[in-house]
Scaffold this motif. Structure first.
Motif, PDB file in Angstrom:
ATOM      1  N   LYS A 101      -6.330   9.629 -20.003  1.00 27.97           N
ATOM      2  CA  LYS A 101      -5.554  10.353 -21.011  1.00 27.97           C
ATOM      3  C   LYS A 101      -5.195  11.737 -20.495  1.00 27.97           C
ATOM      4  CE  LYS A 101      -6.934   8.320 -25.437  1.00 27.97           C
ATOM      5  NZ  LYS A 101      -7.571   8.608 -26.753  1.00 27.97           N
ATOM      6  N   ALA A 102      -6.192  12.427 -19.947  1.00 27.11           N
ATOM      7  CA  ALA A 102      -5.947  13.764 -19.405  1.00 27.11           C
ATOM      8  C   ALA A 102      -5.091  13.692 -18.144  1.00 27.11           C
ATOM      9  CB  ALA A 102      -7.272  14.467 -19.119  1.00 27.11           C
ATOM     10  N   TRP A 103      -5.318  12.657 -17.326  1.00 26.47           N
ATOM     11  CA  TRP A 103      -4.573  12.528 -16.080  1.00 26.47           C
ATOM     12  C   TRP A 103      -3.074  12.325 -16.313  1.00 26.47           C
ATOM     13  CZ3 TRP A 103      -5.350  13.912 -11.321  1.00 26.47           C
ATOM     14  CH2 TRP A 103      -4.511  13.414 -10.311  1.00 26.47           C
ATOM     15  N   SER A 104      -2.688  11.879 -17.507  1.00 27.23           N
ATOM     16  CA  SER A 104      -1.272  11.651 -17.788  1.00 27.23           C
ATOM     17  C   SER A 104      -0.454  12.926 -17.637  1.00 27.23           C
ATOM     18  CB  SER A 104      -1.079  11.071 -19.191  1.00 27.23           C
ATOM     19  OG  SER A 104      -1.288  12.059 -20.184  1.00 27.23           O
ATOM     20  N   LEU A 105      -1.099  14.092 -17.677  1.00 31.65           N
ATOM     21  CA  LEU A 105      -0.396  15.362 -17.533  1.00 31.65           C
ATOM     22  C   LEU A 105      -0.449  15.907 -16.107  1.00 31.65           C
ATOM     23  CD1 LEU A 105      -1.540  17.067 -20.861  1.00 31.65           C
ATOM     24  CD2 LEU A 105       0.739  16.208 -20.327  1.00 31.65           C
ATOM     25  N   ALA A 106      -1.091  15.199 -15.192  1.00 23.71           N
ATOM     26  CA  ALA A 106      -1.137  15.645 -13.793  1.00 23.71           C
ATOM     27  C   ALA A 106       0.224  15.445 -13.142  1.00 23.71           C
ATOM     28  CB  ALA A 106      -2.206  14.866 -13.026  1.00 23.71           C
ATOM     29  N   TRP A 107       0.532  16.284 -12.138  1.00 19.29           N
ATOM     30  CA  TRP A 107       1.866  16.224 -11.546  1.00 19.29           C
ATOM     31  C   TRP A 107       1.830  16.625 -10.079  1.00 19.29           C
ATOM     32  CZ3 TRP A 107       3.810  20.993  -9.841  1.00 19.29           C
ATOM     33  CH2 TRP A 107       3.095  22.121 -10.282  1.00 19.29           C
ATOM     34  N   ASN A 108       2.916  16.281  -9.394  1.00 18.43           N
ATOM     35  CA  ASN A 108       3.133  16.759  -8.038  1.00 18.43           C
ATOM     36  C   ASN A 108       4.638  16.900  -7.812  1.00 18.43           C
ATOM     37  OD1 ASN A 108       4.227  14.221  -6.912  1.00 18.43           O
ATOM     38  ND2 ASN A 108       2.125  13.453  -7.075  1.00 18.43           N
ATOM     39  N   THR A 109       5.023  17.390  -6.660  1.00 22.07           N
ATOM     40  CA  THR A 109       6.442  17.647  -6.414  1.00 22.07           C
ATOM     41  C   THR A 109       6.879  17.079  -5.068  1.00 22.07           C
ATOM     42  OG1 THR A 109       6.048  19.784  -5.338  1.00 22.07           O
ATOM     43  CG2 THR A 109       6.366  19.804  -7.724  1.00 22.07           C
ATOM     44  N   ALA A 110       8.183  16.939  -4.928  1.00 25.20           N
ATOM     45  CA  ALA A 110       8.792  16.554  -3.651  1.00 25.20           C
ATOM     46  C   ALA A 110      10.155  17.220  -3.563  1.00 25.20           C
ATOM     47  CB  ALA A 110       8.931  15.040  -3.540  1.00 25.20           C
ATOM     48  N   ILE A 111      10.484  17.705  -2.368  1.00 24.74           N
ATOM     49  CA  ILE A 111      11.812  18.257  -2.123  1.00 24.74           C
ATOM     50  C   ILE A 111      12.756  17.107  -1.792  1.00 24.74           C
ATOM     51  CG2 ILE A 111      13.180  19.730  -0.594  1.00 24.74           C
ATOM     52  CD1 ILE A 111      10.622  21.432  -0.217  1.00 24.74           C
ATOM     53  N   VAL A 112      13.902  17.073  -2.436  1.00 23.63           N
ATOM     54  CA  VAL A 112      14.886  16.014  -2.201  1.00 23.63           C
ATOM     55  C   VAL A 112      15.902  16.504  -1.169  1.00 23.63           C
ATOM     56  CG1 VAL A 112      16.616  14.506  -3.228  1.00 23.63           C
ATOM     57  CG2 VAL A 112      14.618  15.220  -4.581  1.00 23.63           C
ATOM     58  N   PRO A 113      15.950  15.872   0.014  1.00 24.94           N
ATOM     59  CA  PRO A 113      16.970  16.268   1.002  1.00 24.94           C
ATOM     60  C   PRO A 113      18.364  15.959   0.461  1.00 24.94           C
ATOM     61  CG  PRO A 113      15.273  14.847   1.974  1.00 24.94           C
ATOM     62  CD  PRO A 113      15.096  14.790   0.498  1.00 24.94           C
ATOM     63  N   THR A 114      19.290  16.842   0.688  1.00 21.94           N
ATOM     64  CA  THR A 114      20.645  16.632   0.197  1.00 21.94           C
ATOM     65  C   THR A 114      21.651  17.216   1.168  1.00 21.94           C
ATOM     66  OG1 THR A 114      22.184  17.198  -1.582  1.00 21.94           O
ATOM     67  CG2 THR A 114      20.402  18.731  -1.192  1.00 21.94           C
ATOM     68  N   SER A 115      22.847  16.631   1.164  1.00 14.93           N
ATOM     69  CA  SER A 115      23.923  17.132   2.017  1.00 14.93           C
ATOM     70  C   SER A 115      24.691  18.269   1.360  1.00 14.93           C
ATOM     71  CB  SER A 115      24.905  15.991   2.339  1.00 14.93           C
ATOM     72  OG  SER A 115      25.478  15.478   1.136  1.00 14.93           O
ATOM     73  N   LEU A 116      24.332  18.607   0.123  1.00 14.58           N
ATOM     74  CA  LEU A 116      25.021  19.670  -0.599  1.00 14.58           C
ATOM     75  C   LEU A 116      24.692  21.022   0.024  1.00 14.58           C
ATOM     76  CD1 LEU A 116      24.313  18.464  -4.242  1.00 14.58           C
ATOM     77  CD2 LEU A 116      26.534  18.447  -3.100  1.00 14.58           C
ATOM     78  N   PRO A 117      25.688  21.797   0.418  1.00 11.99           N
ATOM     79  CA  PRO A 117      25.413  23.106   1.022  1.00 11.99           C
ATOM     80  C   PRO A 117      24.873  24.100  -0.002  1.00 11.99           C
ATOM     81  CG  PRO A 117      27.770  22.810   0.707  1.00 11.99           C
ATOM     82  CD  PRO A 117      27.127  21.502   0.370  1.00 11.99           C
ATOM     83  N   GLN A 118      23.829  24.822   0.393  1.00 11.42           N
ATOM     84  CA  GLN A 118      23.229  25.871  -0.438  1.00 11.42           C
ATOM     85  C   GLN A 118      22.778  25.356  -1.797  1.00 11.42           C
ATOM     86  OE1 GLN A 118      25.205  29.788  -0.257  1.00 11.42           O
ATOM     87  NE2 GLN A 118      26.649  28.904   1.227  1.00 11.42           N
ATOM     88  N   VAL A 119      22.296  24.116  -1.825  1.00 14.50           N
ATOM     89  CA  VAL A 119      21.751  23.526  -3.051  1.00 14.50           C
ATOM     90  C   VAL A 119      20.363  22.971  -2.757  1.00 14.50           C
ATOM     91  CG1 VAL A 119      22.008  21.722  -4.801  1.00 14.50           C
ATOM     92  CG2 VAL A 119      24.024  22.949  -3.990  1.00 14.50           C
ATOM     93  N   SER A 120      19.406  23.300  -3.606  1.00 14.38           N
ATOM     94  CA  SER A 120      18.044  22.780  -3.480  1.00 14.38           C
ATOM     95  C   SER A 120      17.733  21.900  -4.686  1.00 14.38           C
ATOM     96  CB  SER A 120      17.030  23.929  -3.424  1.00 14.38           C
ATOM     97  OG  SER A 120      17.272  24.779  -2.321  1.00 14.38           O
ATOM     98  N   ILE A 121      17.048  20.777  -4.431  1.00 15.35           N
ATOM     99  CA  ILE A 121      16.643  19.886  -5.519  1.00 15.35           C
ATOM    100  C   ILE A 121      15.147  19.613  -5.392  1.00 15.35           C
ATOM    101  CG2 ILE A 121      16.924  17.624  -6.596  1.00 15.35           C
ATOM    102  CD1 ILE A 121      19.766  17.555  -5.546  1.00 15.35           C
ATOM    103  N   LEU A 122      14.441  19.865  -6.473  1.00 11.38           N
ATOM    104  CA  LEU A 122      13.003  19.642  -6.515  1.00 11.38           C
ATOM    105  C   LEU A 122      12.713  18.562  -7.544  1.00 11.38           C
ATOM    106  CD1 LEU A 122      10.350  20.817  -5.292  1.00 11.38           C
ATOM    107  CD2 LEU A 122      10.231  22.308  -7.302  1.00 11.38           C
ATOM    108  N   GLN A 123      11.986  17.528  -7.131  1.00 10.43           N
ATOM    109  CA  GLN A 123      11.574  16.444  -8.028  1.00 10.43           C
ATOM    110  C   GLN A 123      10.148  16.728  -8.493  1.00 10.43           C
ATOM    111  OE1 GLN A 123      10.718  12.329  -6.452  1.00 10.43           O
ATOM    112  NE2 GLN A 123      12.575  11.824  -7.608  1.00 10.43           N
ATOM    113  N   ILE A 124       9.965  16.816  -9.806  1.00 11.78           N
ATOM    114  CA  ILE A 124       8.636  17.086 -10.379  1.00 11.78           C
ATOM    115  C   ILE A 124       8.173  15.808 -11.052  1.00 11.78           C
ATOM    116  CG2 ILE A 124       7.313  18.542 -11.936  1.00 11.78           C
ATOM    117  CD1 ILE A 124      10.642  19.859 -11.066  1.00 11.78           C
ATOM    118  N   ARG A 125       7.026  15.277 -10.584  1.00 13.01           N
ATOM    119  CA  ARG A 125       6.605  13.919 -10.972  1.00 13.01           C
ATOM    120  C   ARG A 125       5.277  13.949 -11.734  1.00 13.01           C
ATOM    121  NH1 ARG A 125       8.064  12.282  -5.496  1.00 13.01           N
ATOM    122  NH2 ARG A 125       5.964  12.626  -4.705  1.00 13.01           N
TER     123      ARG A 125
END
Length: 370
Positions: A101-125
């Motif tokens: 139940k408590a673990w359901s709120l645990a999270w981690n992240t990953a950077i998404v590589p993209t071809s978009l110039p000067q754009v960063s995308i972060l995936q929060i899981r």
């Protein structure tokens, strides 16, 4: 009598994120384990023995002697018994406070590589729940899509990267997690954008088929994709990244049946069929970032992403007539998510005062059909 130590979710999350050696021992019944689990954990089906007071339930369990062990159950009670038995063997062992139940709120992240110039995308899981939210940033401006964690998570990430959150968006009215988007917008002064609908009972800026948002060096375009819900939208960023919400997943599609009568399910299935054909007609190289995943998310920093081309190959069964699609879809619908009616109503009102998220949200998401 020696007290059995416990470990909170934040500490275990930090251990996993930093690669600290740890053995996670899941003592729940197999059926619960198959629903959702902590990545990398080991399962021992001893729940019934522990509940019956069997002091030898873990006699045959062998784990590394010099690595900490964390025992896990649904709410943290049987795991205490398991930890006590292992502690008697001289192991360094902890019981996870609050269990899954408590673990359901645990999270981690990953950077998404993209071809978009000067754009960063972060995936929060949300690693156990499978909810995926995103931060997209360009030239110091950021937007958040489908916030499913406490607003402090996004505030801290924005501060760490030097971003100012200017927009907060949802792809639809969520039924498997509490949307933190309204609170995050209030905390940051960002614009709150939600699909235009009479479902939401608070102020927001409506997203329509004409909505475009400038963000630094890029542009976000809203695409209506009804089907999972009538108000579902996907968001296209810079013509090369699609945030598909619960319409497209990496290996499946969204379900159309929640909170719907038989006739409404048929109507939504038809709409979903059309939305899928709209999205699958986009360029094959387009990256697709979904709103959920059905598997526990490992602490591997590997983004959960696919492409339109890969999905078109996997989802060949959707390339049929609307009637044939509806029949196939209805035969594939899984069990409903836990508490989905309660969560939907809370998200309609936007007020979670007095609500304990881990009690309401516990359990795996079941939004995908593959």
């Amino acid at each position: 009598m020696e007290t059995t130590p416990t470990l909170d979710v934040t500490t275990l999350r930090n251990w996993l994120e930093n690669g600290k050696p740890v053995t996670i021992l899941d003592v729940r019944p197999l059926a619960e384990r198959q629903e959702w689990a902590i990545p990398g954990s080991i399962h021992v089906d001893v729940y019934d023995k522990l509940k019956a007071g069997d002091e030898h339930a873990l006699d045959n369990v062998n784990v590394a002697q010099h690595v900490p062990v964390v025992t896990v159950c649904a709410a943290g009670r049987m795991s205490l018994k398991a930890a006590g038995q292992l502690q008697a063997k001289g192991l360094e062992v902890y019981s996870l406070e609050g269990g899954m139940k408590a673990w359901s709120l645990a999270w981690n992240t990953a950077i998404v590589p993209t071809s978009l110039p000067q754009v960063s995308i972060l995936q929060i899981r949300r690693t156990g729940k499978g909810c995926l939210s995103y931060m997209v940033a360009s030239e110091g401006e950021a937007l958040v899509i489908d916030a499913s964690l406490d607003e402090k998570v996004y505030l801290d990430l924005a501060m760490m990267h030097g971003w100012q959150i200017t927009y907060v968006l949802d792809t639809h009215l969520h039924a498997d997690h509490l949307s933190r988007s309204r609170v995050l917008a209030l905390q940051t002064g960002a614009k709150l954008l939600l699909p235009e609908s009479d479902k939401f009972q608070f102020s927001y800026e409506p997203v329509t088929s004409q909505t475009t948002l400038p963000l630094g060096k890029t542009l976000l375009k809203a695409i209506p994709t009804p089907g999972h819900t009538l108000e579902s939208f996907s968001y296209l960023v810079g013509e090369s990244v699609l945030f598909s919400g619960d319409t497209l997943f990496v290996d499946g599609i969204g379900r159309p049946d929640l909170k719907a009568s038989a006739d409404e399910i048929r109507q939504k299935a038809t709409l979903l069929h059309r939305s899928l054909h709209t999205l699958l007609a986009l360029p094959e190289s387009l990256q697709v970032l979904p709103g959920h995943t059905s598997k526990p998310v490992a602490f591997d920093e590997e983004p959960i992403v696919t492409t339109i081309g890969e999905l078109a190959a996997k989802l060949s069964w959707v390339k049929v007539s609307e009637e044939a699609f509806a029949q196939t879809l209805l035969a594939k619908i899984p069990a409903t998510p836990p508490n989905y009616l309660t969560i939907s109503e809370l998200n309609r009102g936007g007020d979670f005062s007095g609500i304990e998220p881990m009690e309401v949200e516990a359990g795996a998401n079941r939004c995908a059909i593959s």
